[in-house]
Structure formats: structure tokens, C-alpha cells
Design a protein around this motif. Structure first.
Motif, PDB file in Angstrom:
ATOM      1  N   TRP A  54      11.151  -8.334   5.349  1.00  0.00           N
ATOM      2  CA  TRP A  54      10.746  -8.871   4.050  1.00  0.00           C
ATOM      3  C   TRP A  54       9.249  -8.730   3.841  1.00  0.00           C
ATOM      4  CZ3 TRP A  54      13.896 -11.050   0.340  1.00  0.00           C
ATOM      5  CH2 TRP A  54      15.205 -11.389   0.733  1.00  0.00           C
ATOM      6  N   VAL A  77       6.299  -3.074  -5.203  1.00  0.00           N
ATOM      7  CA  VAL A  77       7.706  -3.448  -5.045  1.00  0.00           C
ATOM      8  C   VAL A  77       8.562  -2.196  -4.868  1.00  0.00           C
ATOM      9  CG1 VAL A  77       9.716  -4.456  -6.204  1.00  0.00           C
ATOM     10  CG2 VAL A  77       7.512  -5.661  -6.238  1.00  0.00           C
ATOM     11  N   ALA A  80       7.992  -0.606  -1.433  1.00  0.00           N
ATOM     12  CA  ALA A  80       8.594  -1.429  -0.381  1.00  0.00           C
ATOM     13  C   ALA A  80      10.100  -1.216  -0.325  1.00  0.00           C
ATOM     14  CB  ALA A  80       8.272  -2.907  -0.625  1.00  0.00           C
ATOM     15  N   VAL A  87      12.122  -7.697  -0.912  1.00  0.00           N
ATOM     16  CA  VAL A  87      10.918  -8.185  -1.572  1.00  0.00           C
ATOM     17  C   VAL A  87      11.115  -9.576  -2.159  1.00  0.00           C
ATOM     18  CG1 VAL A  87       9.319  -7.773  -3.500  1.00  0.00           C
ATOM     19  CG2 VAL A  87      10.160  -5.843  -2.136  1.00  0.00           C
ATOM     20  N   ILE A 133      15.534  -8.075  -4.293  1.00  0.00           N
ATOM     21  CA  ILE A 133      14.306  -8.611  -4.858  1.00  0.00           C
ATOM     22  C   ILE A 133      14.603 -10.057  -5.230  1.00  0.00           C
ATOM     23  CG2 ILE A 133      12.544  -8.481  -6.641  1.00  0.00           C
ATOM     24  CD1 ILE A 133      13.328  -5.610  -7.150  1.00  0.00           C
TER      25      ILE A 133
END
Length: 137
Positions: A54, A77, A80, A87, A133
């Protein structure tokens, strides 16, 4: 339900080693690009190598003090997720924005920047099919 703790980077591996397996760790931030000479920054690849699943992005102080724009947070974001990280995206207004009554506009703009990049990345990468997310307001 997933439980995630987010110690400072230098303690990620030691905290991770002390946690029960069902509790995960998150980095508090990372640098948005692969490789390069970004002194003092941590890359998504480094987090993946450490087994950190994370990352928390879009912190209000990084937006305010380091001028991280909605678009920049959206890029972070997307990258990642493309690297297999999950995220936690921070969205929210400043006190001044709240008092001006623009909370919804601010949060919508922040969320759109993240969602727009997410869907572009998802279309370009099968890795994102398992991505997560979470939004923190």
C-alpha cells in the motif's frame, strides 16, 4: 476488511516483521517516476521489493507545502497502480475552501484527477484489474 498501518519509511520493514500476517503496511508517499536520481525519494519499485503493498498519496500538507497538484497526485496514483500497489488517496478541502463553501468542487476535482488517470492506466495495463483505491476524506 483490510487493516493497514503506515509507519515512516525507515520503519516499514521492522514494523511489517512484527505484525500479524493479516495486517499490512503502507508507505506514506513515493516518487512518481521509475528510476533516476531523485535523492531521498522512494520509488514504487522499492516499495514492491520490500513487500509493501500500500501507499498513501495526496496528503494535504504535500498539496499545500510542496504544491502537489490534483494532476500530479493523479499521476502518482496511476503509476502506483501500474506497479501493483494499492492506494489510499487523500482528498479534502482546506479550511479556507470549507469556509468559502467550495468543499464539493474541491473534492470532485481531486477525485476526477485520480479517477481519470486510473481509467487511462487500467485501459493500458492488465495489472490494474486487481488494483484498489481507497479514498480518505
Amino acid at each position: 476488511m483490510e487493516v493497514v498501518v503506515s509507519p515512516p519509511f525507515v520503519f516499514l520493514t521492522s514494523v511489517k516483521s512484527e505484525l500479524r500476517p493479516e495486517i499490512q503496511v503502507a508507505a506514506q508517499n513515493y516518487w512518481v517516476k521509475k528510476g533516476g536520481a531523485f535523492t531521498g525519494e522512494v520509488s514504487a519499485e522499492m516499495l514492491a521489493n520490500l513487500g509493501v503493498p500500500w501507499v498513501i498519496l495526496g496528503h494535504s500538507e504535500r498539496r499545500a507545502l510542496l504544491n502537489e497538484t490534483n494532476e500530479f497526485v493523479g499521476d502518482k496514483v496511476a503509476y502506483a497502480l501500474s506497479q501493483g500497489l494499492k492506494v489510499i488517496a487523500c482528498v479534502g478541502e482546506t479550511l479556507e475552501q470549507r469556509e468559502a463553501g467550495t468543499t464539493m468542487e474541491v473534492v470532485v476535482a481531486q477525485t476526477k484527477a485520480i479517477a481519470g488517470n486510473y481509467f487511462k492506466t487500467k485501459l493500458a495495463s492488465t495489472v490494474c484489474q486487481k488494483s484498489k483505491i481507497l479514498f480518505y476524506l
